[in-house]
Design a protein around this motif. Structure first.
Motif, mmCIF file in Angstrom:
data_model
loop_
_atom_site.group_PDB
_atom_site.id
_atom_site.type_symbol
_atom_site.label_atom_id
_atom_site.label_comp_id
_atom_site.label_asym_id
_atom_site.label_seq_id
_atom_site.Cartn_x
_atom_site.Cartn_y
_atom_site.Cartn_z
ATOM 1 N N SER A 1 42.406 39.564 36.791
ATOM 2 C CA SER A 1 41.661 40.412 37.718
ATOM 3 C C SER A 1 42.540 41.435 38.416
ATOM 4 N N ILE B 1 31.843 35.207 39.558
ATOM 5 C CA ILE B 1 32.715 34.918 38.420
ATOM 6 C C ILE B 1 32.664 33.418 38.162
ATOM 7 N N THR C 1 41.537 35.701 32.174
ATOM 8 C CA THR C 1 41.392 37.132 32.475
ATOM 9 C C THR C 1 42.181 37.485 33.726
ATOM 10 N N GLU D 1 35.785 43.647 34.098
ATOM 11 C CA GLU D 1 35.094 42.888 35.143
ATOM 12 C C GLU D 1 35.047 43.666 36.455
ATOM 13 N N ASN D 2 36.173 44.246 36.832
ATOM 14 C CA ASN D 2 36.242 44.970 38.100
ATOM 15 C C ASN D 2 35.345 46.197 38.100
ATOM 16 N N GLY E 1 40.124 42.162 32.699
ATOM 17 C CA GLY E 1 40.077 42.249 34.153
ATOM 18 C C GLY E 1 39.561 43.590 34.628
ATOM 19 N N GLU F 1 44.842 43.159 36.999
ATOM 20 C CA GLU F 1 45.112 44.210 36.008
ATOM 21 C C GLU F 1 46.602 44.561 35.926
ATOM 22 N N THR G 1 29.959 37.208 35.773
ATOM 23 C CA THR G 1 30.943 37.174 34.700
ATOM 24 C C THR G 1 31.203 35.733 34.288
#
Length: 221
Positions: free
Chosen positions: A111, A202, A109, A127-128, A124, A113, A139
């Motif tokens: 993070s 995470i 993933t 998750e953020n 990502g 972006e 996560t």
């Protein structure tokens, strides 16, 4: 612990549901999805809704295990973002503040972006966005997941892959312990993290395996 579970018909969700029903510390499970499970258990209640965006606020549960998701393969970018990002945030917004929310993401993933891989950017971003909500969010980023206890994937190609790989799983586990896990370990790790937390919010694949090992498993499970 009172758990609301999304994605219980999927491979990961099946594993998580199994561990929840086996654990005496889980008082109740509400499985929310678009189709019935075909499973009965004294602790299990089902909420079947065609449109999960239209859910009412969910109360009476302290933990949410979010295992719902789709592969990006063969899915239009807009549809993938709607299911992966928009639906996840919609569900999270229906939960009370301070609910423990365990989200199944994936290894790789992005993070930041900003990477080239679209699915990784969308994961990502999800998750953020979750991290900004007033929830106790963790996560999970599993790598290769081996299904156990008769659990199967709904995707025919994946079912074939898992059958082929199963005899070699012990070898993978020995030589690639950082990137392989099982449906049982993911369920165990979710319960352990929900109950006792973890050093990081995470959890990469190795963290999932570590968290699973910390759980005191019920006798006979």
């Amino acid at each position: 612990m009172r758990v609301v579970l999304f994605g219980a018909t999927g491979m990961v969700g099946q594993g998580v549901l199994r561990e929840c029903l086996l654990d005496d510390r889980v008082e109740a499970v509400l499985a929310v999805g678009r189709s019935p499970l075909g499973t009965e258990h004294p602790k299990l209640t089902e909420l079947v809704r065609e449109d999960l965006f239209a859910l009412e606020p969910i109360t009476g549960y302290d933990t949410c295990f979010y295992c719902l998701g789709v592969s990006s393969v063969g899915v239009a970018p807009g549809d993938y973002e709607r299911i992966t990002y928009q639906l996840t945030l919609s569900v999270a917004g229906k939960l009370p503040a301070d609910t423990t929310f365990v989200y199944v993401s994936g290894a790789g993933t992005d993070s930041s972006e900003r990477g080239r891989v679209r699915w990784a950017r969308v994961k990502g971003a999800t998750e953020n966005a979750l991290a900004k909500l007033p929830l106790r969010t963790f996560t999970f980023r599993p790598g290769y997941i081996q299904p156990l206890h008769g659990i199967t994937s709904k995707t025919p190609l994946y079912r074939t892959l898992y059958r082929v790989v199963m005899p070699f799983y012990p070898v993978l586990r020995r030589f690639l312990p950082q990137v392989v896990t099982t449906t049982e370990e993911i369920g165990s790790a979710m319960l352990a993290v929900a109950e006792s937390g973890y050093e990081r919010t995470i959890l990469e694949n190795a963290d999932i395996v570590t968290a699973a090992a910390r759980r005191d498993r019920p006798a006979g499970s």
